[in-house]
Write an enzyme that holds these catalytic residues in place. Sequence first.
Site, PDB file in Angstrom:
ATOM      1  N   GLU A  42       9.890  15.804   1.358  1.00  0.00           N
ATOM      2  CA  GLU A  42       9.997  15.037   2.605  1.00  0.00           C
ATOM      3  C   GLU A  42      10.663  15.877   3.689  1.00  0.00           C
ATOM      4  O   GLU A  42      10.274  15.806   4.856  1.00  0.00           O
ATOM      5  CB  GLU A  42      10.760  13.725   2.393  1.00  0.00           C
ATOM      6  CG  GLU A  42      10.216  12.822   1.283  1.00  0.00           C
ATOM      7  CD  GLU A  42       8.709  12.578   1.330  1.00  0.00           C
ATOM      8  OE1 GLU A  42       8.124  12.630   2.432  1.00  0.00           O
ATOM      9  OE2 GLU A  42       8.108  12.361   0.255  1.00  0.00           O
TER      10      GLU A  42
ATOM     11  N   GLU B 134       2.935   4.937   7.316  1.00  0.00           N
ATOM     12  CA  GLU B 134       1.826   5.810   6.962  1.00  0.00           C
ATOM     13  C   GLU B 134       0.943   5.090   5.953  1.00  0.00           C
ATOM     14  O   GLU B 134       1.467   4.537   5.008  1.00  0.00           O
ATOM     15  CB  GLU B 134       2.304   7.128   6.358  1.00  0.00           C
ATOM     16  CG  GLU B 134       1.120   8.062   6.129  1.00  0.00           C
ATOM     17  CD  GLU B 134       1.509   9.371   5.427  1.00  0.00           C
ATOM     18  OE1 GLU B 134       2.680   9.599   5.135  1.00  0.00           O
ATOM     19  OE2 GLU B 134       0.585  10.137   5.161  1.00  0.00           O
TER      20      GLU B 134
ATOM     21  N   GLU C  65       8.285  10.559   4.991  1.00  0.00           N
ATOM     22  CA  GLU C  65       8.921  11.575   5.832  1.00  0.00           C
ATOM     23  C   GLU C  65       9.169  11.154   7.272  1.00  0.00           C
ATOM     24  O   GLU C  65       9.233  12.027   8.160  1.00  0.00           O
ATOM     25  CB  GLU C  65       8.048  12.831   5.825  1.00  0.00           C
ATOM     26  CG  GLU C  65       6.683  12.700   6.549  1.00  0.00           C
ATOM     27  CD  GLU C  65       5.500  12.376   5.653  1.00  0.00           C
ATOM     28  OE1 GLU C  65       5.718  11.820   4.560  1.00  0.00           O
ATOM     29  OE2 GLU C  65       4.353  12.665   6.059  1.00  0.00           O
ATOM     30  N   ASN C  66       9.310   9.875   7.591  1.00  0.00           N
ATOM     31  CA  ASN C  66       9.544   9.437   8.974  1.00  0.00           C
ATOM     32  C   ASN C  66      10.528  10.364   9.688  1.00  0.00           C
ATOM     33  O   ASN C  66      11.536  10.751   9.124  1.00  0.00           O
ATOM     34  CB  ASN C  66      10.140   8.029   8.983  1.00  0.00           C
ATOM     35  CG  ASN C  66       9.424   7.105   8.036  1.00  0.00           C
ATOM     36  OD1 ASN C  66       8.237   6.881   8.165  1.00  0.00           O
ATOM     37  ND2 ASN C  66      10.159   6.605   7.044  1.00  0.00           N
TER      38      ASN C  66
ATOM     39  N   GLY D  88       6.426   7.391  -3.557  1.00  0.00           N
ATOM     40  CA  GLY D  88       7.678   8.098  -3.820  1.00  0.00           C
ATOM     41  C   GLY D  88       8.651   8.070  -2.656  1.00  0.00           C
ATOM     42  O   GLY D  88       9.791   7.626  -2.800  1.00  0.00           O
ATOM     43  N   ALA D  89       8.199   8.521  -1.498  1.00  0.00           N
ATOM     44  CA  ALA D  89       9.077   8.571  -0.335  1.00  0.00           C
ATOM     45  C   ALA D  89       8.257   8.842   0.912  1.00  0.00           C
ATOM     46  O   ALA D  89       7.081   9.176   0.817  1.00  0.00           O
ATOM     47  CB  ALA D  89      10.130   9.669  -0.502  1.00  0.00           C
TER      48      ALA D  89
HETATM   49  N1  TRP Z   1       3.610  10.855   3.237  1.00  0.00           N
HETATM   50  C1  TRP Z   1       4.196  10.394   2.004  1.00  0.00           C
HETATM   51  C2  TRP Z   1       4.502  11.634   1.213  1.00  0.00           C
HETATM   52  O1  TRP Z   1       3.664  12.249   0.612  1.00  0.00           O
HETATM   53  C3  TRP Z   1       3.276   9.503   1.240  1.00  0.00           C
HETATM   54  C4  TRP Z   1       3.551   8.039   1.330  1.00  0.00           C
HETATM   55  C5  TRP Z   1       4.708   7.443   1.213  1.00  0.00           C
HETATM   56  C6  TRP Z   1       2.613   6.995   1.458  1.00  0.00           C
HETATM   57  N2  TRP Z   1       4.555   6.094   1.244  1.00  0.00           N
HETATM   58  C7  TRP Z   1       3.277   5.802   1.407  1.00  0.00           C
HETATM   59  C8  TRP Z   1       1.245   6.972   1.580  1.00  0.00           C
HETATM   60  C9  TRP Z   1       2.629   4.585   1.494  1.00  0.00           C
HETATM   61  C10 TRP Z   1       0.604   5.767   1.662  1.00  0.00           C
HETATM   62  C11 TRP Z   1       1.276   4.576   1.626  1.00  0.00           C
HETATM   63  O2  TRP Z   1       5.562  12.131   1.249  1.00  0.00           O
HETATM   64 ZN    ZN Z   2       3.917  14.214   1.476  1.00  0.00          ZN
END
Ligand code: TRP
Ligand code: ZN
Length: 868
Positions: free
Chosen positions: A304, A128, A270-271, A267-268
């Site tokens: 997540e 992402e 959500e794959n 932070g993390a």
């Molecule tokens: N979708 C992730 C979240 O909010 C955000 C995220 C995680 C992200 N790693 C990233 C966005 C790297 C950009 C680049 O939980």
């Molecule tokens: Zn998110």
Amino acid sequence: MNIAANPMVETNQTVYLKDYQKPSFLVDSIHLDIQLHHDHTNVNATLVMKRQTAGELVLLGRDLELKSITLNGRQLNDTEYTLDTEQLLINNAPDDVIIETQVVIHPENNTMLEGLYQAGDLFVTQNEPEGFRKITFYPDRPDVLSVFTTRVEADKKYPVLLANGNLLETGEVGNDRHYAIWQDPTKKPSYLFACVIGDLAVLKDRYTTFEGRDVSMEIYALEKDLSKCSIAMEALKHSMRWDEEHYGRPYDLDNYMIVAVSQFNMGAMENKGLNIFNTSCVLADEEYTTDAAIMRVQSVIAHEYFHNWTGNRITCRDWFQLCLKEGLTVFRDQSFSEDLQSAAVQRIDDVATLKAYQFPEDSGPLSHPPRPDHFVEINNFYTATVYEKGAEINRMMFTLLGREKFRQGTDEYFRRHDGQAVTVEDWVAALTAGSGVDLSSFLTWYNQPGTPQLEAQGSYDAANQTYRLDFRQSLKAHPRYPDLKAVPIPVALALFNAETGEQFSLVSDALTENQVRDGVYLFDQNQANIEFSGISSKPVASLLRNFSAPVNLIFNYSDEELAFLLQYETNGFNQWQAAQTLLERILLQDHPAEAYIQAIKNTLPELVSQDPLLASRLFDVPSEGYLGSRIDSNYEPEIIQEKRNAVLDKLARELGDFWQELYLNSDPDTQHEFSQAMGVRALRNIALTMLARQGNTQTFDYAYTLYQQTANMSERLGALRVLVWNDAPQASDALADFYQRFKHEALALDQWFMIQASNPAATAETIRYLTSHADYDLSTPNRIRSVSGGLNVNPVNTWSFGIEYFTELAKYLDDKNPIVGSRLLQVLSRWYTLSEPRRTEVKQALEALKPQVKSRNVSETLNSMLSI
Ligand code: TRP
Ligand code: ZN
């Protein structure tokens, strides 16, 4: 067949929401085959695609070495396609195509932590928003959903081979290599693809959903960290139950995996079925982790997990809709955390974050609507505005609808859009249809930048026993958004009897026109008023209870009224807000401190024993950074620092023995609940800093003893901080001890860097010492942030030696990790508020940086910062 153009030169094109076009081809299925070697990785992909609209067949790809491409079984020669640094365009493609590509990539050299990259001994993905195009050629956009089958092959020294979905098959390739084949039955966009290759230990558990699905849960981490995974595991089970109970959403696969990685940009992630986490957001243990970090782990786990429905099952049509999934998911994780600890304190902490990061962002050169209408680099829009203001918009709709109707609205959203890629309009329309309440005016919140100002005036009519509130709203003019409209503002309010401290009941003759339901008045005009009858004496109004809207409230409270609210308001959030407003007046408008001190003296002794966590927050003196963000010109950080220290000294002095008694007579171990124990630890840490301010000679002995005896990280760090920041005789021993104890614990060692970098007395020399330390590491964002974040605790330091530090760092990261480089540079975005000559100095430093950076990320941020 290599990409000819120089990959260092990026095309800085602006993308506009209004230009959205449906994809010309969809992907029915993709088979990926990833073969990892120590010096390269082969990726073979087979895409089964179908034409949707007229238009070219475009596959996006970046930094890929194309080895071969076939279309419906026939090898293409290089006159049959066009390849540049961003995409592969296939000329005259038929309507049904099967495309097979073979590419070579280099995860071992990937420092950007995007796409497939090596982190220590581990290989992981971060796709992402647009990382998948660095793995293979693909229509890498969120409105293309497909079924993924993934074969991962690597040396047997990496026993763990993971990808999304169900494990179909494993096997050997010769003597030294092995493979695994995974299939994800749910159609998903490419940004949710993940794979992991490495040598990790695993913590396992199980959960049964209300549908009776037996889910296997696994958290993968280094062997030595496995004991720090159980808080996250409990939080995961709790999140699953919470989403079932509050939104009727069960988990939909047979397994849920989480992998902890020490090198991660955010932070993390959500794959689908395979979350990848920054270690800082999954590892938690009282011995190694502060209370605040433990709370964060639980909220990120929930965040997540909640994405599985808000983000994955229903995803975004395009990246302009990012706040659709993030705003809703943050609102959901905040609600979850409100159930974990005191709801008032969770709200206090969330609003404090909003005001400290989102309000300043929205008042400066980086201001943008929660749903932006253009961008150069989408990575620059993972912002406080998209996340936190996005969450506030959902909270406002929740506040207005109430729990039941909001649930009818979300049920309708899931019913309509499961399996789709949708827009903010779709979300608001579904909420409207499900609840039966027209919410379309809330779309204005998504489309406009800036924090509205809400002015209120109260007038009491003793003869008629009525109280009238006049409201007016306004937004600062914005050059790119000339037609700013009034937004719907739910104002939760209460009127207190100043003599008894009781609440008046809210009776209004204008209920049909201006409705106040459950104490919430919806103000959606430029100007309006509401009158309450049966008010027997001049009331004290408490507005925006629980911070019912993300606005700047201007209301002419007297200091005495605020002191009254600090004591008698039953909404813990507004109690805190009253204290904050008083403190802000003392600090920025030279009001006398007496009213605040007296109210604190009246309130706290009781509150300290009843609700230590809330009590600890009532001592929050707004940070220097936040105070600075409230100043729009001629800002002098030294003056703010001086004033803030004076208030803290006064608080230390005026409460006299209270601090020592509090420190000596409270014990977190006698508390039954974690959140209460956390409150006692927070209070004792405050007490220690106050004792130091009193010049109490025993302070350092207390702190050093606590440092040595405790096994709790919040206590140990609190004590260490007091020693280091006050240059106590024991400081260097304690620092050396901390280093020895935790040198193999990266997250704890981050705190060691942080405490030194955030010392108000830190100098350029301190920062040089830390950044040239053997354990400093520019390829680990957490370690960079421990120093940069620490330094930035003191704006006096940020705006002196920090200027060179941050611009140099952005320059270095521009090439190595532009996502992080761009974010760190934003620390300087309020440069234009500084007094001269500093203002010009920073401006020149930023202008000098401009020709030295190449990435879309840093360039866009720099251009915006300078465009004010
Ligand atoms: N979708 C992730 C979240 O909010 C955000 C995220 C995680 C992200 N790693 C990233 C966005 C790297 C950009 C680049 O939980
Ligand atoms: Zn998110």
